[in-house]
Design a protein around this motif. Structure first.
Motif, short mmCIF file in Angstrom:
data_model
loop_
_atom_site.label_atom_id
_atom_site.label_comp_id
_atom_site.label_asym_id
_atom_site.label_seq_id
_atom_site.Cartn_x
_atom_site.Cartn_y
_atom_site.Cartn_z
N LEU A 47 60.68 15.29 39.71
CA LEU A 47 61.40 15.90 40.83
C LEU A 47 62.58 15.01 41.22
N ILE A 48 63.69 15.66 41.48
CA ILE A 48 64.85 14.95 42.03
C ILE A 48 65.33 15.75 43.23
N CYS A 49 65.48 15.06 44.35
CA CYS A 49 65.98 15.67 45.58
C CYS A 49 67.28 14.94 45.93
N THR A 50 68.32 15.71 46.25
CA THR A 50 69.61 15.08 46.52
C THR A 50 70.35 15.78 47.66
N HIS A 51 71.36 15.11 48.15
CA HIS A 51 72.29 15.67 49.13
C HIS A 51 73.66 15.14 48.73
N LEU A 52 74.43 15.98 48.05
CA LEU A 52 75.70 15.55 47.48
C LEU A 52 76.81 15.50 48.52
N GLY A 53 77.90 14.84 48.16
CA GLY A 53 79.02 14.61 49.05
C GLY A 53 79.82 15.86 49.40
N LEU A 54 80.72 15.70 50.34
CA LEU A 54 81.51 16.82 50.84
C LEU A 54 82.72 17.15 49.97
N PHE A 55 83.22 16.18 49.21
CA PHE A 55 84.41 16.42 48.40
C PHE A 55 84.02 16.76 46.97
N GLN A 56 84.70 17.76 46.38
CA GLN A 56 84.36 18.22 45.04
C GLN A 56 84.46 17.10 44.00
N LYS A 57 85.45 16.26 44.11
CA LYS A 57 85.60 15.13 43.18
C LYS A 57 84.36 14.25 43.22
N TRP A 58 83.87 13.96 44.41
CA TRP A 58 82.67 13.14 44.56
C TRP A 58 81.45 13.86 44.00
N ARG A 59 81.32 15.16 44.30
CA ARG A 59 80.17 15.92 43.81
C ARG A 59 80.11 15.94 42.29
N LYS A 60 81.26 16.10 41.65
CA LYS A 60 81.29 16.10 40.19
C LYS A 60 80.79 14.77 39.64
N GLU A 61 81.25 13.69 40.21
CA GLU A 61 80.80 12.36 39.77
C GLU A 61 79.31 12.15 40.07
N GLN A 62 78.85 12.62 41.22
CA GLN A 62 77.44 12.49 41.57
C GLN A 62 76.56 13.30 40.63
N LEU A 63 76.99 14.51 40.28
CA LEU A 63 76.24 15.32 39.32
C LEU A 63 76.21 14.64 37.95
N GLU A 64 77.29 14.02 37.56
CA GLU A 64 77.33 13.30 36.29
C GLU A 64 76.33 12.13 36.31
N GLN A 65 76.25 11.43 37.45
CA GLN A 65 75.29 10.33 37.56
C GLN A 65 73.85 10.84 37.48
N ILE A 66 73.57 11.95 38.13
CA ILE A 66 72.23 12.54 38.06
C ILE A 66 71.92 12.97 36.62
#
Length: 164
Positions: A47-66
Protein backbone atom coordinates in the motif's frame (compact mmCIF):
# COMPACT_ATOMS: atom_id res chain seq x y z
CA UNK A 1 4.52 17.96 7.75
CA UNK A 2 0.98 19.27 7.68
CA UNK A 3 0.11 17.04 4.67
CA UNK A 4 0.35 13.74 6.55
CA UNK A 5 -0.63 10.28 5.36
CA UNK A 6 -2.12 7.38 7.31
CA UNK A 7 -2.90 3.74 6.64
CA UNK A 8 -5.11 1.88 9.08
CA UNK A 9 -5.17 -1.91 8.90
CA UNK A 10 -6.77 -4.82 10.68
CA UNK A 11 -4.02 -7.01 9.17
CA UNK A 12 -0.45 -7.18 10.50
CA UNK A 13 1.95 -4.57 9.14
CA UNK A 14 5.25 -6.24 8.19
CA UNK A 15 7.11 -3.12 7.18
CA UNK A 16 6.53 0.60 6.67
CA UNK A 17 8.45 3.60 5.37
CA UNK A 18 7.60 7.28 5.26
CA UNK A 19 9.26 8.77 2.15
CA UNK A 20 9.79 12.52 1.72
CA UNK A 21 8.95 13.75 -1.80
CA UNK A 22 8.75 17.46 -0.98
CA UNK A 23 9.55 19.85 -3.80
CA UNK A 24 9.79 22.89 -1.51
CA UNK A 25 10.73 23.52 2.09
CA UNK A 26 7.44 25.42 2.41
CA UNK A 27 5.17 22.54 1.33
CA UNK A 28 6.11 19.22 2.91
CA UNK A 29 4.82 16.20 0.95
CA UNK A 30 5.46 12.51 1.12
CA UNK A 31 4.14 9.02 0.74
CA UNK A 32 3.66 6.24 3.25
CA UNK A 33 4.56 2.73 2.12
CA UNK A 34 3.20 -0.28 4.02
CA UNK A 35 3.58 -4.01 3.43
CA UNK A 36 0.74 -6.08 4.92
CA UNK A 37 0.05 -9.74 5.47
CA UNK A 38 -3.49 -10.47 4.31
CA UNK A 39 -4.42 -14.08 5.21
CA UNK A 40 -6.20 -14.84 1.91
CA UNK A 41 -3.35 -13.50 -0.25
CA UNK A 42 -0.40 -15.74 -1.02
CA UNK A 43 1.86 -12.67 -1.32
CA UNK A 44 2.12 -9.49 0.75
CA UNK A 45 -0.20 -6.59 -0.09
CA UNK A 46 1.66 -3.34 -0.76
CA UNK A 47 0.00 0.00 0.00
CA UNK A 48 1.12 3.52 -0.78
CA UNK A 49 -0.79 6.54 0.51
CA UNK A 50 0.17 10.00 -0.71
CA UNK A 51 -0.84 13.64 -0.87
CA UNK A 52 0.81 15.27 -3.87
CA UNK A 53 1.73 18.92 -4.34
CA UNK A 54 -0.37 21.74 -5.71
CA UNK A 55 1.74 22.51 -8.79
CA UNK A 56 1.64 20.20 -11.81
CA UNK A 57 5.43 20.32 -12.24
CA UNK A 58 5.84 19.10 -8.65
CA UNK A 59 3.16 16.42 -9.04
CA UNK A 60 4.87 15.01 -12.13
CA UNK A 61 8.17 14.75 -10.28
CA UNK A 62 6.47 13.25 -7.21
CA UNK A 63 4.72 10.63 -9.36
CA UNK A 64 8.06 9.79 -10.97
CA UNK A 65 9.58 9.30 -7.51
CA UNK A 66 6.71 7.01 -6.48
CA UNK A 67 7.01 5.05 -9.75
CA UNK A 68 10.78 4.68 -9.26
CA UNK A 69 10.23 3.39 -5.72
CA UNK A 70 7.73 0.85 -7.06
CA UNK A 71 10.01 -0.20 -9.96
CA UNK A 72 13.14 -0.54 -7.82
CA UNK A 73 11.33 -2.98 -5.52
CA UNK A 74 9.36 -4.67 -8.36
CA UNK A 75 6.15 -3.88 -6.46
CA UNK A 76 4.19 -3.46 -9.71
CA UNK A 77 4.40 -7.26 -10.05
CA UNK A 78 2.79 -7.73 -6.62
CA UNK A 79 -0.71 -6.92 -5.29
CA UNK A 80 -0.51 -3.15 -4.78
CA UNK A 81 -2.76 -0.17 -4.07
CA UNK A 82 -1.64 3.46 -4.46
CA UNK A 83 -4.15 5.97 -3.14
CA UNK A 84 -4.62 9.43 -1.75
CA UNK A 85 -5.12 13.06 -2.71
CA UNK A 86 -3.33 13.46 -6.03
CA UNK A 87 -4.38 17.13 -6.47
CA UNK A 88 -4.63 16.06 -10.10
CA UNK A 89 -7.55 17.88 -11.69
CA UNK A 90 -5.85 17.45 -15.11
CA UNK A 91 -6.01 13.61 -14.83
CA UNK A 92 -2.28 13.25 -15.55
CA UNK A 93 -1.68 10.59 -12.87
CA UNK A 94 -4.05 8.04 -14.40
CA UNK A 95 -2.32 7.96 -17.79
CA UNK A 96 1.10 8.04 -16.15
CA UNK A 97 0.48 5.16 -13.72
CA UNK A 98 -1.32 3.09 -16.35
CA UNK A 99 1.39 3.55 -18.98
CA UNK A 100 4.36 3.28 -16.63
CA UNK A 101 3.19 0.53 -14.27
CA UNK A 102 0.01 -1.00 -15.68
CA UNK A 103 -2.19 0.34 -12.86
CA UNK A 104 -5.95 0.82 -13.07
CA UNK A 105 -7.89 3.56 -11.30
CA UNK A 106 -10.70 1.94 -9.32
CA UNK A 107 -13.51 4.47 -9.74
CA UNK A 108 -12.72 5.02 -13.41
CA UNK A 109 -12.64 1.26 -14.04
CA UNK A 110 -16.17 0.89 -12.62
CA UNK A 111 -17.82 4.16 -13.69
CA UNK A 112 -15.87 5.25 -16.81
CA UNK A 113 -15.11 8.61 -15.18
CA UNK A 114 -13.04 9.88 -12.29
CA UNK A 115 -14.79 10.51 -8.99
CA UNK A 116 -15.41 14.16 -8.23
CA UNK A 117 -14.40 14.40 -4.60
CA UNK A 118 -13.57 18.02 -3.85
CA UNK A 119 -14.97 20.05 -2.24
CA UNK A 120 -17.24 17.64 -0.41
CA UNK A 121 -20.09 20.17 -0.21
CA UNK A 122 -20.06 20.70 -4.02
CA UNK A 123 -17.77 18.10 -5.60
CA UNK A 124 -16.34 19.48 -8.82
CA UNK A 125 -12.73 18.30 -8.91
CA UNK A 126 -11.49 14.69 -9.23
CA UNK A 127 -8.57 14.91 -6.81
CA UNK A 128 -8.70 11.63 -4.89
CA UNK A 129 -7.85 8.29 -6.46
CA UNK A 130 -7.32 4.60 -5.77
CA UNK A 131 -4.94 2.93 -8.22
CA UNK A 132 -4.27 -0.81 -8.10
CA UNK A 133 -2.55 -3.70 -9.84
CA UNK A 134 -2.65 -7.49 -9.50
CA UNK A 135 -5.92 -7.42 -7.56
CA UNK A 136 -9.54 -8.10 -8.48
CA UNK A 137 -11.72 -5.03 -7.90
CA UNK A 138 -15.22 -6.00 -6.73
CA UNK A 139 -16.80 -2.62 -6.01
CA UNK A 140 -16.08 1.05 -5.61
CA UNK A 141 -18.28 3.88 -4.39
CA UNK A 142 -18.24 7.35 -2.91
CA UNK A 143 -19.11 7.68 0.77
CA UNK A 144 -21.59 10.51 0.96
CA UNK A 145 -23.97 11.84 3.57
CA UNK A 146 -23.81 14.08 6.57
CA UNK A 147 -21.42 11.99 8.67
CA UNK A 148 -18.84 11.77 5.86
CA UNK A 149 -19.24 15.44 4.94
CA UNK A 150 -18.37 16.39 8.53
CA UNK A 151 -15.14 14.36 8.54
CA UNK A 152 -13.36 15.95 5.58
CA UNK A 153 -13.50 18.54 2.85
CA UNK A 154 -13.00 15.61 0.42
CA UNK A 155 -15.50 12.83 -0.30
CA UNK A 156 -13.98 9.45 0.61
CA UNK A 157 -13.78 6.65 -1.96
CA UNK A 158 -14.30 3.05 -0.83
CA UNK A 159 -12.89 0.29 -3.04
CA UNK A 160 -13.29 -3.40 -2.27
CA UNK A 161 -11.09 -6.14 -3.65
CA UNK A 162 -11.45 -9.92 -3.77
CA UNK A 163 -8.39 -11.50 -2.12
CA UNK A 164 -9.22 -15.08 -3.08
Amino acid sequence: GHHGNAILSKHPINHFENINISMSKFEKRGFLYVELNVPKLKRPLHLICTHLGLFQKWRKEQLEQIANFIRQRALHKEPIIVCGDFNDWNIYATDFLQNQLGFQEAYFKSHAEHARTYPSWLPLLPLDRIYYANLKLTSVKLLTGKVWHQLSDHIPILAQFDFE
